[in-house]
Write an enzyme that holds these catalytic residues in place. Structure first.
Site, PDB file in Angstrom:
ATOM      1  N   TYR A   1       0.714  -0.981  -0.013  1.00 18.49           N
ATOM      2  CA  TYR A   1       0.090  -0.004  -0.063  1.00 18.49           C
ATOM      3  C   TYR A   1       0.846   1.189  -0.035  1.00 18.49           C
ATOM      4  O   TYR A   1       2.009   1.374   0.384  1.00 18.49           O
ATOM      5  CB  TYR A   1      -0.743   0.066   1.267  1.00 18.49           C
ATOM      6  CG  TYR A   1      -0.575   0.879   2.295  1.00 18.49           C
ATOM      7  CD1 TYR A   1      -0.517   2.271   2.644  1.00 18.49           C
ATOM      8  CD2 TYR A   1       0.361   0.123   3.679  1.00 18.49           C
ATOM      9  CE1 TYR A   1      -0.230   2.870   3.656  1.00 18.49           C
ATOM     10  CE2 TYR A   1       0.567   0.778   4.559  1.00 18.49           C
ATOM     11  CZ  TYR A   1       0.206   2.328   4.665  1.00 18.49           C
ATOM     12  OH  TYR A   1       0.749   2.680   5.737  1.00 18.49           O
TER      13      TYR A   1
ATOM     14  N   PHE B   1      -2.760   1.094  12.738  1.00 17.88           N
ATOM     15  CA  PHE B   1      -2.837  -0.390  12.097  1.00 17.88           C
ATOM     16  C   PHE B   1      -1.322  -0.627  11.937  1.00 17.88           C
ATOM     17  O   PHE B   1      -1.033  -1.950  11.974  1.00 17.88           O
ATOM     18  CB  PHE B   1      -3.832  -0.132  10.932  1.00 17.88           C
ATOM     19  CG  PHE B   1      -3.704  -1.602   9.980  1.00 17.88           C
ATOM     20  CD1 PHE B   1      -4.654  -2.698  10.563  1.00 17.88           C
ATOM     21  CD2 PHE B   1      -2.897  -1.550   9.062  1.00 17.88           C
ATOM     22  CE1 PHE B   1      -4.694  -3.565   9.758  1.00 17.88           C
ATOM     23  CE2 PHE B   1      -2.994  -2.783   8.381  1.00 17.88           C
ATOM     24  CZ  PHE B   1      -3.734  -3.831   8.447  1.00 17.88           C
ATOM     25  N   ASP B   2      -0.578   0.239  11.113  1.00 18.95           N
ATOM     26  CA  ASP B   2       0.769  -0.293  10.696  1.00 18.95           C
ATOM     27  C   ASP B   2       1.449  -0.473  12.040  1.00 18.95           C
ATOM     28  O   ASP B   2       2.523  -1.595  11.799  1.00 18.95           O
ATOM     29  CB  ASP B   2       1.322   1.013   9.835  1.00 18.95           C
ATOM     30  CG  ASP B   2       0.513   1.433   8.705  1.00 18.95           C
ATOM     31  OD1 ASP B   2      -0.989   1.772   8.952  1.00 18.95           O
ATOM     32  OD2 ASP B   2       1.077   1.602   7.698  1.00 18.95           O
ATOM     33  N   THR B   3       1.589   0.323  12.789  1.00 15.71           N
ATOM     34  CA  THR B   3       2.479   0.105  14.061  1.00 15.71           C
ATOM     35  C   THR B   3       2.115  -1.231  14.690  1.00 15.71           C
ATOM     36  O   THR B   3       2.990  -1.977  14.933  1.00 15.71           O
ATOM     37  CB  THR B   3       2.255   1.206  14.880  1.00 15.71           C
ATOM     38  OG1 THR B   3       2.617   2.512  14.486  1.00 15.71           O
ATOM     39  CG2 THR B   3       3.248   0.980  16.069  1.00 15.71           C
TER      40      THR B   3
END
Length: 446
Positions: free
Chosen positions: A116, A208-210
């Protein structure tokens, strides 16, 4: 935290073959562009990304626009792009949240590599192939772009630079994260990893990424970092204060879950590919060197903790009572630390039994140290405090050797495949049911 991840044995990280994947009709790479009210930037972003991939990417690809509840003309722009470009499709979600959009599209994609990037294309697209190449080759499980690497070239304001570095410092100090840049909107993951990892990720927004990276790193998955050239978007709609607040809440939630062992990370630990640590080599005890180092570190800290406790307890009690109390408290802490750090046992399963066995080992240490104190008292009558400590150190050294042998052979024995026998949620045998196939078509593809 969600823990309903599939149990089935995971495939090895093999190099993806372009011809074989193309023949099956699925692209190798699916690049997701999550958007919310981006009617102005969406079309130039997709056109530029599509042109770059068509010219430079050697595998089949797809671009998926993930519109999470936009209220402007973004859905119409996405639909027009999907109709005009054969390798572009759009997906509409009725709820906001970048994490929700990525989880939904990634969970249903049929591409073996998922990526993404932010719609503003702040990251130079020349980093896209280096980002996904380690995943295509089977070398790594996840890949992230880093603006904080030494060779990265970044243009942005001092405010955002300060916030980014402070945030990553918080992650390193509170969650022991070793990756350098959690917030760069430029990441990729192998599909089979996403299928097991995403059900554990609870956040649906910017954290979310972390959360995904922290859980992956704690599970022992391999994360590849790519230095990127990055230019700040002055028109970014990200609300810095609100995002930072939500991120800190996420750090607290994930840190608490990790501290109490609420996440079955052992289901993800080293399941992919051939790990040389799992090979049975004659004359090389499996994991012995690492366990010895971990045990020694824990032992030194436990001994210091024990001596401090003994000195405190000695102020109001006799030597035997002070020794027993200090040894009991330090033994519980020692067993817990060795369980997690030395022998790699995670989760709550078997914790009570391990502590009970640790107390048996503690009783042996108590007998050695108490016997040493009794012998010292009989020999010298009223020894000094310094002499007592010296005798206790010597007795503890002897008890430490015995403790390691008992821990390795009895409390935390290794199975034939090298994992501690009491680890909860270890990988299921090969006969276990395969994961549910999620490669069906997206329901709302336009």
């Amino acid at each position: 935290m969600r823990t309903d991840t599939p149990w089935s044995t995971l495939p090895a990280r093999d190099h993806l073959l372009a011809g074989a994947v193309d023949a099956a009709g699925a692209p190798v790479l699916d690049v997701v562009v999550p958007v919310y009210n981006e009617e102005k930037d969406l079309e130039p972003c997709v056109l530029r990304l599509h042109d770059h991939l068509a010219r430079t990417f050697p595998y089949a690809f797809r671009i998926t626009v993930a519109d999470n509840a936009s209220t402007d003309r973004t859905p119409q722009v996405a639909a027009r792009l999907a109709a005009g470009l054969p390798r572009v499709r759009s997906y509409r979600l009725e709820e906001k949240g970048r994490g929700r959009a990525l989880r939904t599209v990634w969970s249903h994609s049929d591409a073996p590599v998922l990526a993404y990037m932010d719609v503003d294309l702040s990251t130079d697209l020349n980093a896209l192939l280096p980002l996904v190449a380690p995943l295509i080759s089977g070398h790594s499980d996840l890949a992230i772009g880093s603006r904080l690497a030494r060779s990265s070239r970044v243009v942005r304001g001092s405010k955002r630079e300060f916030i980014s570095r402070v945030y990553n410092l918080i992650l390193r100090s509170s969650l022991a994260a070793r990756f350098s840049d959690a917030q760069c909107g430029f990441k990729a993951i192998r599909r089979e990893v996403a299928q097991r990892l995403l059900p554990m990720v609870e956040d649906t927004g910017w954290f979310f990424d972390t959360e995904m990276l922290v859980l992956a790193e704690r599970a022992g998955l391999r994360i590849h970092e790519v230095p990127v050239d990055w230019v700040d978007d002055p028109d970014s709609t990200v609300h810095i204060v609100r995002t930072a607040t939500e991120d800190l809440k996420g750090v607290w939630r994930v840190g608490r879950a990790l501290a109490v062992g609420a996440l079955p990370l052992d289901r993800l630990a080293r399941p992919f590919g051939d790990d040389p640590r799992d090979r049975a080599l004659s004359g090389v005890p499996r994991g012995l060197a690492r366990q010895l180092v971990g045990f020694c570190v824990v032992g030194v800290l436990s001994t210091l903790f024990y001596l401090v406790l003994y000195s405190l307890f000695r102020l109001g009690a006799g030597p035997q009572m002070a020794n027993g109390g200090a040894l009991l408290v330090s033994a519980v802490a020692n067993t817990a630390a060795n369980r997690r750090l030395t022998f790699g046992v995670r989760g709550r399963g078997g914790a009570v039994r391990h502590q009970a066995q640790g107390l048996v080992v503690f009783a042996i240490g108590l007998a050695l140290t108490s016997g040493s104190l009794a012998a010292l008292g009989a020999a010298s009558g009223s020894p000094s405090h310094g002499t007592e400590l010296a005798v206790l150190i010597a007795a503890n050294l002897a008890a430490t050797v015995l403790r390691f042998l008992l821990f390795r052979a009895w409390v935390f024995p290794e199975r034939a495949f090298g994992a501690p026998s009491a680890t909860t949620g270890s990988a299921a045998p090969a006969s276990a049911g395969r994961a549910v196939d999620t490669h069906h078509e997206l329901g709302n593809v336009r």
